[in-house]
Design a protein around this motif. Structure first.
Motif, PDB file in Angstrom:
ATOM      1  N   ALA A  32       0.817  -1.192   0.000  1.00 52.11           N
ATOM      2  CA  ALA A  32       0.000   0.000   0.000  1.00 52.11           C
ATOM      3  C   ALA A  32       0.854   1.244   0.000  1.00 52.11           C
ATOM      4  CB  ALA A  32      -0.933   0.017   1.204  1.00 52.11           C
ATOM      5  N   ALA A  33       2.088   1.110   0.422  1.00 50.19           N
ATOM      6  CA  ALA A  33       2.965   2.261   0.502  1.00 50.19           C
ATOM      7  C   ALA A  33       3.145   2.959  -0.834  1.00 50.19           C
ATOM      8  CB  ALA A  33       4.302   1.838   1.083  1.00 50.19           C
ATOM      9  N   PRO A  34       3.429   2.216  -1.903  1.00 46.63           N
ATOM     10  CA  PRO A  34       3.638   2.907  -3.155  1.00 46.63           C
ATOM     11  C   PRO A  34       2.420   3.661  -3.647  1.00 46.63           C
ATOM     12  CG  PRO A  34       4.383   0.650  -3.279  1.00 46.63           C
ATOM     13  CD  PRO A  34       3.629   0.796  -2.018  1.00 46.63           C
ATOM     14  N   SER A  35       1.232   3.179  -3.228  1.00 38.17           N
ATOM     15  CA  SER A  35       0.051   3.854  -3.699  1.00 38.17           C
ATOM     16  C   SER A  35      -0.086   5.223  -3.063  1.00 38.17           C
ATOM     17  CB  SER A  35      -1.184   3.003  -3.390  1.00 38.17           C
ATOM     18  OG  SER A  35      -1.352   2.897  -2.009  1.00 38.17           O
ATOM     19  N   GLU A  36       0.487   5.412  -1.878  1.00 38.58           N
ATOM     20  CA  GLU A  36       0.368   6.690  -1.199  1.00 38.58           C
ATOM     21  C   GLU A  36       1.679   7.466  -1.250  1.00 38.58           C
ATOM     22  OE1 GLU A  36      -0.926   5.902   2.670  1.00 38.58           O
ATOM     23  OE2 GLU A  36      -2.890   5.127   2.086  1.00 38.58           O
ATOM     24  N   ASN A  37       2.778   6.759  -1.356  1.00 42.10           N
ATOM     25  CA  ASN A  37       4.064   7.424  -1.317  1.00 42.10           C
ATOM     26  C   ASN A  37       4.610   7.550  -2.716  1.00 42.10           C
ATOM     27  OD1 ASN A  37       3.910   7.471   1.430  1.00 42.10           O
ATOM     28  ND2 ASN A  37       4.897   5.488   1.638  1.00 42.10           N
ATOM     29  N   ASN A  38       5.210   8.717  -2.942  1.00 40.17           N
ATOM     30  CA  ASN A  38       5.884   8.935  -4.209  1.00 40.17           C
ATOM     31  C   ASN A  38       7.379   8.787  -3.971  1.00 40.17           C
ATOM     32  OD1 ASN A  38       6.178   9.456  -6.840  1.00 40.17           O
ATOM     33  ND2 ASN A  38       5.868  11.661  -6.682  1.00 40.17           N
ATOM     34  N   VAL A  39       8.022   7.961  -4.753  1.00 43.21           N
ATOM     35  CA  VAL A  39       9.434   7.675  -4.549  1.00 43.21           C
ATOM     36  C   VAL A  39      10.263   8.572  -5.460  1.00 43.21           C
ATOM     37  CG1 VAL A  39      11.212   5.934  -4.743  1.00 43.21           C
ATOM     38  CG2 VAL A  39       8.959   5.318  -3.879  1.00 43.21           C
ATOM     39  N   SER A  40      11.164   9.317  -4.852  1.00 38.86           N
ATOM     40  CA  SER A  40      12.047  10.184  -5.626  1.00 38.86           C
ATOM     41  C   SER A  40      13.472   9.690  -5.446  1.00 38.86           C
ATOM     42  CB  SER A  40      11.932  11.630  -5.135  1.00 38.86           C
ATOM     43  OG  SER A  40      10.622  12.089  -5.330  1.00 38.86           O
ATOM     44  N   SER A  41      14.145   9.492  -6.536  1.00 41.52           N
ATOM     45  CA  SER A  41      15.529   9.027  -6.471  1.00 41.52           C
ATOM     46  C   SER A  41      16.447  10.200  -6.175  1.00 41.52           C
ATOM     47  CB  SER A  41      15.909   8.359  -7.788  1.00 41.52           C
ATOM     48  OG  SER A  41      17.275   8.020  -7.756  1.00 41.52           O
ATOM     49  N   LEU A  42      17.388   9.971  -5.275  1.00 39.78           N
ATOM     50  CA  LEU A  42      18.361  11.007  -4.925  1.00 39.78           C
ATOM     51  C   LEU A  42      19.668  10.808  -5.677  1.00 39.78           C
ATOM     52  CD1 LEU A  42      17.772  11.060  -1.083  1.00 39.78           C
ATOM     53  CD2 LEU A  42      16.794  12.548  -2.788  1.00 39.78           C
ATOM     54  N   TRP A  43      19.657   9.925  -6.659  1.00 37.92           N
ATOM     55  CA  TRP A  43      20.901   9.555  -7.322  1.00 37.92           C
ATOM     56  C   TRP A  43      21.558  10.763  -7.969  1.00 37.92           C
ATOM     57  CZ3 TRP A  43      22.901   9.119 -12.342  1.00 37.92           C
ATOM     58  CH2 TRP A  43      24.005   8.296 -12.458  1.00 37.92           C
ATOM     59  N   TRP A  44      20.747  11.553  -8.688  1.00 37.07           N
ATOM     60  CA  TRP A  44      21.328  12.696  -9.397  1.00 37.07           C
ATOM     61  C   TRP A  44      21.904  13.700  -8.426  1.00 37.07           C
ATOM     62  CZ3 TRP A  44      22.889  12.883 -14.082  1.00 37.07           C
ATOM     63  CH2 TRP A  44      22.330  12.041 -15.038  1.00 37.07           C
ATOM     64  N   TRP A  45      21.201  13.927  -7.323  1.00 40.39           N
ATOM     65  CA  TRP A  45      21.710  14.884  -6.344  1.00 40.39           C
ATOM     66  C   TRP A  45      23.032  14.401  -5.761  1.00 40.39           C
ATOM     67  CZ3 TRP A  45      19.543  19.363  -6.703  1.00 40.39           C
ATOM     68  CH2 TRP A  45      18.216  19.468  -7.143  1.00 40.39           C
ATOM     69  N   VAL A  46      23.084  13.107  -5.465  1.00 36.81           N
ATOM     70  CA  VAL A  46      24.334  12.575  -4.922  1.00 36.81           C
ATOM     71  C   VAL A  46      25.461  12.723  -5.935  1.00 36.81           C
ATOM     72  CG1 VAL A  46      25.476  10.468  -4.153  1.00 36.81           C
ATOM     73  CG2 VAL A  46      23.193  10.999  -3.352  1.00 36.81           C
ATOM     74  N   MET A  47      25.160  12.473  -7.211  1.00 38.09           N
ATOM     75  CA  MET A  47      26.189  12.576  -8.235  1.00 38.09           C
ATOM     76  C   MET A  47      26.629  14.025  -8.423  1.00 38.09           C
ATOM     77  SD  MET A  47      27.309   9.868  -9.410  1.00 38.09           S
ATOM     78  CE  MET A  47      26.993   8.332  -8.607  1.00 38.09           C
ATOM     79  N   LEU A  48      25.689  14.964  -8.337  1.00 38.61           N
ATOM     80  CA  LEU A  48      26.069  16.373  -8.439  1.00 38.61           C
ATOM     81  C   LEU A  48      26.966  16.767  -7.275  1.00 38.61           C
ATOM     82  CD1 LEU A  48      22.796  18.136  -9.655  1.00 38.61           C
ATOM     83  CD2 LEU A  48      24.952  17.885 -10.867  1.00 38.61           C
ATOM     84  N   LEU A  49      26.595  16.321  -6.095  1.00 40.21           N
ATOM     85  CA  LEU A  49      27.420  16.613  -4.921  1.00 40.21           C
ATOM     86  C   LEU A  49      28.786  15.972  -5.066  1.00 40.21           C
ATOM     87  CD1 LEU A  49      27.160  18.120  -2.276  1.00 40.21           C
ATOM     88  CD2 LEU A  49      26.424  16.019  -1.187  1.00 40.21           C
ATOM     89  N   LEU A  50      28.784  14.774  -5.599  1.00 36.82           N
ATOM     90  CA  LEU A  50      30.052  14.061  -5.814  1.00 36.82           C
ATOM     91  C   LEU A  50      30.935  14.841  -6.780  1.00 36.82           C
ATOM     92  CD1 LEU A  50      31.682  11.398  -5.448  1.00 36.82           C
ATOM     93  CD2 LEU A  50      30.536  10.566  -7.468  1.00 36.82           C
ATOM     94  N   LEU A  51      30.330  15.390  -7.818  1.00 38.51           N
ATOM     95  CA  LEU A  51      31.107  16.166  -8.778  1.00 38.51           C
ATOM     96  C   LEU A  51      31.699  17.397  -8.109  1.00 38.51           C
ATOM     97  CD1 LEU A  51      31.958  16.612 -11.723  1.00 38.51           C
ATOM     98  CD2 LEU A  51      29.838  17.839 -12.074  1.00 38.51           C
ATOM     99  N   GLY A  52      30.893  18.068  -7.292  1.00 40.07           N
ATOM    100  CA  GLY A  52      31.394  19.242  -6.590  1.00 40.07           C
ATOM    101  C   GLY A  52      32.537  18.912  -5.664  1.00 40.07           C
TER     102      GLY A  52
END
Lengths: 684, 303
Positions: free
Chosen positions: A644-664
């Motif tokens: 039931a969780a996916p039906s109410e929760n929206n999953v956002s991946s943090l991968w891009w943010w981590v990669m941007l931080l990694l680049l910095g």
């Protein structure tokens, strides 16, 4: 917060590398005393700076680099519950089954009320939200694609007309689960239905919605069950020869009804020819019998009606079709010396109730110029050989849809070739001459009750067989076997027709079946099956399928040339020319009379009635509905929580943010490290 | 044979400073006998007319009997030269790269000079130990036991604090009331002009000033294999230094410093000698005797 690939977190151990380089591997230099630092100046070299506090910044950057790299590969994601309304697909399901034709008050039928509710729901949806309209009668039908176009959605809802099918919520659950495999966004299913209890499948788990579907139930019509009388079933002959012997049997059922007396009428071609009073018990069933069915020659549209005067008049009649004609002839080819076989077979054929066949015995020599298409079917009883012209004619007739019953008997010539059937007898089993342990005879070991000829196979158990030919069935259907596994009855399809092979005889020598009561039922069922009367029976249920032609026989390679012709209850032809030339089956979707011409040239009038389960207007209890609407996910509580969780929760991946931080961090580390190295080069 | 005892490494094995001084001087003097350039016995130098106030004990009465004139008979050995040693006892003198620290070397040298002056030349010798203050002062004298007082003063002179030439020199001028030889023993880690400016006033009383610049050989030619943190012995300040700098910049600065020291001291009329702690002590003694001799010559007109 979670990780899609948590095993990559093991890469965090690589933090030990910068720790080793910066902290563990640092040089422990003992300060050297000098008299004065007067002539010395500060010197910068990386190996010295590692010990300095400012190098901790470089260490921190490198450690962060490793940490972020490991985190990036672990695919972190973040769940948030704020799902935009436009992200959720709105599914509007309208129940257009037969029961929805029941009045729901002054405002119209239940279907009208459901359509109004669906339209108001679509009007209230946000402009950017996509919606899809679904019809439920018979099977789940997607009436539109997911769209934001209100006019298209509104037209789809308004286009839903009263149906005659039966709704099944299990089919809805399966359809939604299939849809959830391709649509991963949250979905809201709004079901407008009268919530008939008969719509529930046997297993509640079939109704359960997938995890990303939110089920919203909208009950239409009165919540309590409406009393309803109905003609539940009618039993009448499909073909009729003697109108006086014909008998029509109707079952009158009452759902949530008090005990009452109903008037049942037998209607033929729109005219009531008989009327009877029947006492229907409270919430029970009663049977009414009409003796004699006086119908004109040809096909007649008949029905049994009751004066229900209840809240659902649509189910107060049940239709059936009757065809009256002269008895059909059955060609019985036998040896001149064999007088017993036609005697037994003819007696059984005449003894069958409502039989409409006349046996015409003939010897092979007399049958050379016989046209088999004029007969309902042909019987080859213990015929060692038939004239080749007859055999070819029979084969052609079978290919075109005719039928042949072959009884092998004990003729030795069958060891080389069985007429029409094509195979040969590999061996002959004389059970009467068997050892004492074999008890002298054989009995039927297994019978395929699903085959029309064996519907009443219980009487076969006591039949004694003294001889049976061993025939290789090949790809043919073995309908019955003896106790030792020898095929006794084989149904081989050839083109549009069938060849039924009986591996014994009808002469009472090879077995005692002809003097067994089961023989009459066997002959009756087989005659109906081979003549095609069985599939041209008078009444069917909505959404059932009827076979128009046999599937392509790979062995014969026959091409289907003849087209079928279907005229629906509304007088229209539902099949296109292409479909008419190729369709193997047809679904009877509407109630009424279908005029069908099969591929083998036979005509049939088939009456189609709504599913009698639709007449039971009892609704699903509220607690069951609550359980259903709240059980999106899986049946178990544990799995429901998980899915039931996916039906109410929206999953956002943090991968891009981590990669941007990694680049910095990588850029900062490179800049800092190169600045140190640059200073060192300058001093050198 | 006794000259081997002039080696500081050998002297380091002798615990008694008295014995060290005696060994050095005896060995040094024995070596001198082989040299024709040096001699310092009590030999006649000249006659000088008596002047009122002169000590009558120095009148040559034999000459007076023959000439009836009073003449004073003067000998070379009778020309006493006050020796004053200024010993730097700052922390930087503790530095060493081998067995003998700069302080030890300075002690040996000071003890030897005192021994030579008192025992051999009968010159009054004194000692001033200083760092940023005057820590010990032993008035120049020839009294009995003076040598042991000087040696005790040297023994007690342990390196402490940091060097400041200005204050001790001003203080020292109060004690200087007679011409003589002033020997300053230090590593002179200060700007040459500052040193000269602080020491130069000592010459105003007519004294001969000699600077013995004591350095460890590794201070002139340091060796460093890798980056290191250096600690200043006087200020305890730490500094990171890399080998490349020591090989190039440091040596250039040190050479410049030594050159400046030599030039500026000589320009100021002071003697300057660079002594490394791995070299024998005879050079210092030779310098002393040379100065004394020149001072004796120059002092003939006086006293």
């Amino acid at each position: 917060m979670g990780f899609l690939a948590p095993w990559f977190l093991a890469g965090l151990l690589a933090v030990g590398l910068p720790v080793y380089v910066h902290l563990l591997r640092k040089q422990t230099t003992v300060p050297r005393p000098v008299s004065s630092l007067m002539f010395f100046e500060q010197g910068t070299q990386s190996s010295v700076r590692h010990r300095r506090l400012r190098y901790l910044l470089l260490f921190a950057l490198r450690a962060a680099l490793v940490l972020l790299l490991a985190l990036g590969f672990a695919r972190p994601f973040f769940r948030h519950k704020s799902v935009l309304a436009s992200d959720k697909l709105l599914l509007v399901a309208v129940d257009d089954s037969f029961s929805m034709n029941a009045p729901a008050g002054a405002s119209g039928t239940k279907l009208d009320e459901a359509k109004r509710g669906a339209l108001s729901l679509l009007t209230a949806k946000s402009p950017g939200q996509k919606a899809q309209v679904i019809g439920l009668a018979g099977q789940m039908r997607l009436l539109t694609q997911p769209t934001e176009d209100m006019s298209q959605l509104r037209a789809a809802v308004q286009g839903i007309g009263p149906g005659d099918g039966h709704d099944n919520f299990g089919e809805l659950g399966r359809g939604m689960r299939a849809m959830a495999e391709t649509v991963h966004t949250p979905m809201e299913l709004d079901l407008f239905s009268d919530m008939q209890e008969s719509n529930m499948p046997g297993n509640f788990a079939d109704m359960v919605m997938p995890g990303n579907v939110t089920l919203v139930l909208h009950r239409v019509g009165p919540p309590a069950a409406t009393p309803n009388w109905t003609v539940e079933s009618v039993q009448a002959p499909g073909q009729l020869v003697d109108t006086k012997k014909a008998r029509v049997l109707a079952v009158i059922a009452g759902h949530e009804t008090p005990a009452a007396t109903r008037t049942a009428s037998l209607v033929v071609n729109g005219s009531a020819i008989a009327t009877k009073k029947v006492d229907v018990p409270a919430n029970g069933r009663a049977t009414v019998t009409f003796e004699g069915l006086d119908v004109p020659y040809g096909e007649s549209r008949c029905a049994v009606r009751i004066d229900a005067a209840d809240g659902f008049p649509n189910d107060d009649s049940s239709s059936f079709a009757v065809k009256r004609g002269d008895p059909e002839r059955v060609l019985f080819v036998h040896q001149a010396s064999d007088a017993r076989s036609p005697f037994y077979f003819g007696a059984a054929l005449a003894a069958a109730a409502q039989a409409s066949f006349v046996l015409q015995p003939i010897t092979p020599e007399q049958a050379s110029d016989i046209d088999p298409s004029k007969y309902a079917f042909v019987v080859l009883s213990d015929v060692p050989s038939v004239p080749s012209i007859l055999e070819n004619t029979l084969i052609r007739n079978v290919q075109d849809g005719g039928s042949v019953l072959v009884a092998t008997g004990m003729a030795d010539s069958h060891r080389e070739h069985i007429p029409v059937y094509g195979g040969n007898v590999a061996d002959g089993h004389f059970y009467a001459r068997g050892s004492a342990e074999d008890a002298g005879f054989a009995t039927v070991g297994a019978a395929d009750a699903a085959h029309p000829s064996m519907r009443d196979a219980n009487g076969w158990q006591g039949t004694k067989f003294f001889y049976a030919a061993a025939v290789d069935p090949g790809n043919a259907r073995v309908v019955a076997r003896l106790g030792d596994g020898t095929p006794l009855l084989i149904d081989k399809q050839m083109g549009e027709g069938h060849v039924l092979l009986f591996a014994s005889g009808f002469d009472n020598f090879t077995n005692d079946l002809p003097v067994n009561p089961a023989f009459v039922a066997f002959v009756d069922q087989t005659a109906k099956y081979l003549s095609g009367e069985e599939r041209m029976n008078g009444s069917r249920v909505v959404d059932s399928f009827i076979q128009l032609r046999n599937p392509v026989n790979a062995e014969s390679g026959a091409q289907r040339k003849a087209t079928v012709d279907i005229v629906g209850p509304d007088g229209k032809r539902p099949l296109t020319l292409k479909e008419a030339a190729a369709a193997e089956s047809f679904q009877l979707a509407r109630a009424g009379f279908y005029q069908i011409r099969f591929a083998n040239g036979r005509d049939a009038l088939i009456a189609v009635n709504p599913d009698p389960r639709e007449s039971d207007l009892a609704t699903i209890p509220d607690d069951v509905l609550k359980l259903w609407s709240g059980s999106t996910g899986t049946g178990s509580a544990e799995a429901a929580t998980e899915s039931a969780a996916p039906s109410e929760n929206n999953v956002s991946s943090l991968w891009w943010w981590v990669m941007l931080l990694l680049l910095g961090v990588a850029l900062a580390e490179s800049g800092l490290a190169s600045s140190y190295l640059g200073t060192q080069r300058e001093e050198l | 044979m006794l000259q081997r005892f002039l080696d500081p490494a050998v002297l380091h094995g002798i615990s008694s400073l008295d014995l060290v001084a005696k060994t050095v001087v005896d060995g040094f003097v024995a070596g001198l006998h082989r040299s024709p350039d040096f001699g310092f016995s009590l030999e006649f130098a000249e006659y000088r007319a008596y002047a009122p106030g002169d000590d009558l004990r120095h009148v040559d009465w034999n000459l007076f009997a023959r000439t009836e004139r009073c003449y004073l008979k003067r000998y070379r050995g009778e020309t006493n030269t006050q020796l004053t040693l200024l010993l730097d006892a700052s922390n930087s003198m503790k530095f060493t790269s081998h067995a003998v620290t700069k302080m030890d070397y300075a002690r040996y040298m000071a003890a030897s000079l005192c021994y030579l002056a008192l025992h051999n030349q009968h010159d009054p010798a004194g000692l001033i130990v200083f760092d940023d203050e005057v820590r010990n002062y032993i008035r120049p004298s020839t009294r009995q036991g003076q040598l042991y007082r000087l040696l005790a003063g040297l023994e007690q002179a342990e390196p402490a604090a940091r060097t400041d030439f200005g204050k001790p020199m001003r203080h020292f001028q109060q004690f200087l009331n007679r011409r003589g030889i002033v020997i300053v023993i230090s590593d002179f880690y200060e700007q040459p002009e500052t040193i000269v400016k602080a020491i130069e006033p000592l010459r105003f009383h007519g004294s001969e000033v000699v600077l013995f610049h004591v350095l460890d050989p590794k201070e002139i030619y340091p060796e460093m294999k890798g980056p290191a943190i250096l600690v200043d012995l006087e200020t305890d300040r730490r500094l990171e230094v890399i080998p490349d700098y020591v090989k190039t910049e440091y040596r250039a600065k040190m050479d410049h410093h030594l050159e400046q020291m030599r030039d500026r001291t000589q320009a100021a009329g002071m003697g300057y000698h660079l002594l490394t702690t791995d070299k024998p002590l005879d050079r210092a003694l030779t310098e002393y005797l040379t100065l004394r001799r020149s001072g004796h010559t120059s002092g003939l007109g006086g006293a």
